[in-house]
Design a protein around this motif. Structure first.
Motif, mmCIF file in Angstrom:
data_model
loop_
_atom_site.group_PDB
_atom_site.id
_atom_site.type_symbol
_atom_site.label_atom_id
_atom_site.label_comp_id
_atom_site.label_asym_id
_atom_site.label_seq_id
_atom_site.Cartn_x
_atom_site.Cartn_y
_atom_site.Cartn_z
ATOM 1 N N GLU A 4 -15.769 6.415 0.660
ATOM 2 C CA GLU A 4 -16.569 6.085 1.849
ATOM 3 C C GLU A 4 -17.367 4.688 2.084
ATOM 4 N N GLY A 5 -16.510 4.212 3.129
ATOM 5 C CA GLY A 5 -17.332 2.784 2.879
ATOM 6 C C GLY A 5 -16.949 1.661 2.809
ATOM 7 N N ALA A 6 -16.453 2.142 1.748
ATOM 8 C CA ALA A 6 -15.429 0.832 1.049
ATOM 9 C C ALA A 6 -14.953 -0.872 2.282
ATOM 10 N N PRO A 7 -14.756 -1.338 2.020
ATOM 11 C CA PRO A 7 -14.477 -2.942 3.139
ATOM 12 C C PRO A 7 -12.836 -1.911 3.201
ATOM 13 N N PHE A 8 -12.041 -1.456 2.089
ATOM 14 C CA PHE A 8 -10.430 -1.965 2.592
ATOM 15 C C PHE A 8 -10.326 -0.864 2.941
ATOM 16 N N ARG A 9 -9.798 0.085 3.592
ATOM 17 C CA ARG A 9 -8.999 0.880 3.649
ATOM 18 C C ARG A 9 -8.380 2.379 3.276
ATOM 19 N N GLY A 10 -7.731 1.742 1.631
ATOM 20 C CA GLY A 10 -7.752 2.923 1.122
ATOM 21 C C GLY A 10 -7.271 2.096 -0.375
ATOM 22 N N ASN A 11 -7.018 2.958 -1.157
ATOM 23 C CA ASN A 11 -5.366 2.279 -2.683
ATOM 24 C C ASN A 11 -4.788 0.973 -2.046
ATOM 25 N N LEU A 12 -3.526 0.319 -2.782
ATOM 26 C CA LEU A 12 -2.546 0.206 -2.910
ATOM 27 C C LEU A 12 -1.164 0.596 -2.873
ATOM 28 N N VAL A 13 -1.426 2.033 -3.158
ATOM 29 C CA VAL A 13 0.382 2.907 -3.610
ATOM 30 C C VAL A 13 1.015 2.566 -2.691
ATOM 31 N N ASP A 14 0.753 2.555 -1.564
ATOM 32 C CA ASP A 14 1.634 2.425 -0.050
ATOM 33 C C ASP A 14 2.023 0.564 -0.079
ATOM 34 N N PRO B 101 -10.689 1.417 -12.944
ATOM 35 C CA PRO B 101 -9.442 2.290 -13.424
ATOM 36 C C PRO B 101 -10.027 3.167 -14.781
ATOM 37 N N SER B 102 -9.134 4.421 -14.678
ATOM 38 C CA SER B 102 -8.937 5.197 -15.530
ATOM 39 C C SER B 102 -7.587 5.333 -16.522
ATOM 40 N N PRO B 103 -7.594 5.285 -17.254
ATOM 41 C CA PRO B 103 -6.279 5.977 -17.758
ATOM 42 C C PRO B 103 -5.280 6.452 -17.525
ATOM 43 N N GLU B 104 -6.239 8.085 -16.850
ATOM 44 C CA GLU B 104 -5.292 8.274 -16.019
ATOM 45 C C GLU B 104 -4.696 7.885 -14.761
ATOM 46 N N GLN B 105 -5.082 7.045 -13.741
ATOM 47 C CA GLN B 105 -5.081 5.591 -13.440
ATOM 48 C C GLN B 105 -4.056 4.783 -13.632
ATOM 49 N N VAL B 106 -4.179 4.279 -14.534
ATOM 50 C CA VAL B 106 -3.500 2.780 -15.045
ATOM 51 C C VAL B 106 -2.153 3.271 -15.389
ATOM 52 N N ALA B 107 -1.926 4.585 -16.067
ATOM 53 C CA ALA B 107 -0.582 5.413 -15.790
ATOM 54 C C ALA B 107 -0.187 6.342 -14.840
ATOM 55 N N GLU B 108 -0.854 6.046 -13.931
ATOM 56 C CA GLU B 108 -0.249 5.946 -12.407
ATOM 57 C C GLU B 108 0.888 5.111 -11.808
ATOM 58 N N LEU B 109 -0.306 4.081 -11.678
ATOM 59 C CA LEU B 109 0.201 2.551 -11.669
ATOM 60 C C LEU B 109 1.584 2.400 -11.941
ATOM 61 N N ASP B 110 1.223 2.314 -13.751
ATOM 62 C CA ASP B 110 2.897 2.253 -14.227
ATOM 63 C C ASP B 110 3.849 2.967 -14.191
ATOM 64 N N GLU B 111 3.712 4.240 -13.825
ATOM 65 C CA GLU B 111 4.486 5.349 -13.162
ATOM 66 C C GLU B 111 4.593 4.526 -12.442
ATOM 67 N N ILE B 112 4.370 4.165 -10.966
ATOM 68 C CA ILE B 112 4.926 4.067 -9.896
ATOM 69 C C ILE B 112 5.818 2.746 -9.879
ATOM 70 N N LEU B 113 4.780 1.936 -10.243
ATOM 71 C CA LEU B 113 5.687 0.812 -11.204
ATOM 72 C C LEU B 113 6.982 0.542 -11.389
ATOM 73 N N THR B 114 7.003 1.378 -12.305
ATOM 74 C CA THR B 114 8.814 1.832 -12.683
ATOM 75 C C THR B 114 9.361 2.339 -12.449
ATOM 76 N N ARG B 115 9.245 3.575 -11.476
ATOM 77 C CA ARG B 115 10.072 3.512 -10.406
ATOM 78 C C ARG B 115 10.548 3.198 -9.256
ATOM 79 N N ASN B 116 9.815 2.035 -9.079
ATOM 80 C CA ASN B 116 9.977 0.977 -7.519
ATOM 81 C C ASN B 116 10.678 -0.718 -8.573
ATOM 82 N N ALA B 117 11.024 -0.243 -9.580
ATOM 83 C CA ALA B 117 11.680 -0.853 -11.150
ATOM 84 C C ALA B 117 11.158 -2.192 -10.700
ATOM 85 N N LYS B 118 9.370 -2.253 -10.742
ATOM 86 C CA LYS B 118 9.112 -3.766 -10.528
ATOM 87 C C LYS B 118 8.476 -4.364 -12.071
ATOM 88 N N PRO B 119 8.990 -5.560 -12.424
ATOM 89 C CA PRO B 119 8.769 -6.070 -13.974
ATOM 90 C C PRO B 119 7.151 -5.865 -13.986
#
Lengths: 246, 89
Positions: free
Chosen positions: A155-165, A185-203
């Motif tokens: 809370e209080g970060a200068p941005f609204r949230g993460n970039l998932v959306d 980022p933790s390895p789990e958060q990196v893995a989550e980012l990897d998964e989201i980009l793969t699912r969205n076909a982002k190189p």
């Protein structure tokens, strides 16, 4: 290719048409080349960041780092400027995108530009590089251990949230460089980012290093890890050659 | 990581700052994040400032988490030892 370069401080047009300071480094010569926007980390527009800008010029790119704190603290020492901006709430995401957009436009307007521009950031700048690539027509993006691309910001970060959306809007191939010992980022958060980009076909191309945590590129900090940093620079060079030319 | 979490408060006092000159401080920012100078990945950082005098009117501390807690305890102990009649806001 010549390794002769020049570097200087200039003023560019940033978000909302504001005039902001930026650090520009360019190889000598008239040959066409790509551009790199370097986003400085939260501690500021400092010597280490400017060294990276010059390194990209030595690698053959026109490189530019906008001073994200220029509005609040013109001509201040980098650490004082960072402290002032932090106390005032930080840099809003919308303004960051506008400032990187201004830097991108400046680079594309150079007579040496081949039209391609990439972005790179470390730490807070890593998140901001991904953010910029979700909103701007960049040709490549490099995220070096940016926190809160996934995960939950405080809370209080200068941005609204993460970039998932926003990740489904990513417009550029992404190189991610991370330390396995990092907690954000933790390895789990990196893995989550990897998964989201793969699912969205982002190189994308991710590398996570053993015996490295956060800030392993920072040569003047205890977190510096020479093996990870050297390999990371090689990966960055290969990635930018593929997507920016040179 | 950058924690992004910053606690700010107003203060009333003086600090000895750049070039050895004293100045009145009105604001404090406290955060746990990357230090500029201390040889640690993260430190508890305190900025005492007078924003009306510009960004350079700042006294900065970067303390390891252990030493920050020890400083908090020392401040508390020093204040607790003061006779109530001497305490001024």
């Amino acid at each position: 290719m010549s390794d002769t370069l020049s570097a200087r401080t200039i003023l560019i047009e940033g978000d909302n048409g504001d005039e902001i300071q930026a650090y520009l480094a360019r190889p000598d010569g008239d040959d066409r080349r790509g551009g790199v926007v370097v986003i400085h980390h939260l501690p500021g527009y400092d010597r280490g960041t400017k060294e990276m800008v010059r390194r990209f010029a030595e690698m053959g790119y026109d490189a530019l780092c906008p001073n994200l704190y220029w509005r609040e603290a013109p001509n201040a020492a980098p650490d004082d400027a960072a402290a002032k901006v932090r106390a005032a709430g930080g840099v809003p995401d919308e303004r960051l995108v506008g400032d990187v957009g201004g830097a991108m436009a400046y680079l594309r307007g150079l007579r040496t530009s081949n039209g391609k521009v990439g972005v790179i950031g470390h730490c807070s700048g890593g998140r901001q590089a991904v953010l910029a690539a979700c909103h701007l027509d960049l040709d490549a993006a490099v995220d070096c251990y940016g926190a809160f691309v996934t995960g939950t910001p405080p809370e209080g970060a200068p941005f609204r949230g993460n970039l998932v959306d926003q990740l489904p809007d990513l417009r550029a191939p992404l190189l991610g460089l991370f330390g396995k010992d990092d907690v954000s980022p933790s390895p789990e958060q990196v893995a989550e980012l990897d998964e989201i980009l793969t699912r969205n076909a982002k190189p994308h191309e991710f590398h996570s290093y053993d015996d490295a945590g956060h800030a392993f590129f920072a040569t003047d900090r205890p977190a510096y890890r020479v093996a990870a940093a050297n390999d990371g620079w090689e990966r960055i060079g290969t990635f930018f050659r593929a997507h920016l030319g040179g | 990581m950058c924690t992004y979490h910053t606690v700010t408060t107003t203060v009333d006092g003086s600090a000895k700052g750049p070039e050895g000159s004293w100045f009145h401080v009105t604001d404090a920012a406290v955060y746990y994040d990357h230090p500029v100078h201390a040889m640690a990945g993260h430190t508890l950082n305190i900025d005492l400032t007078d924003p009306t005098r510009g960004p350079a009117a700042r006294v900065a501390l970067e303390l390891t988490s252990t030493s920050a807690r020890e400083l908090v305890a020392a401040i508390q102990e020093a204040l607790d030892a003061v006779p109530a009649a001497l305490l001024q806001s």
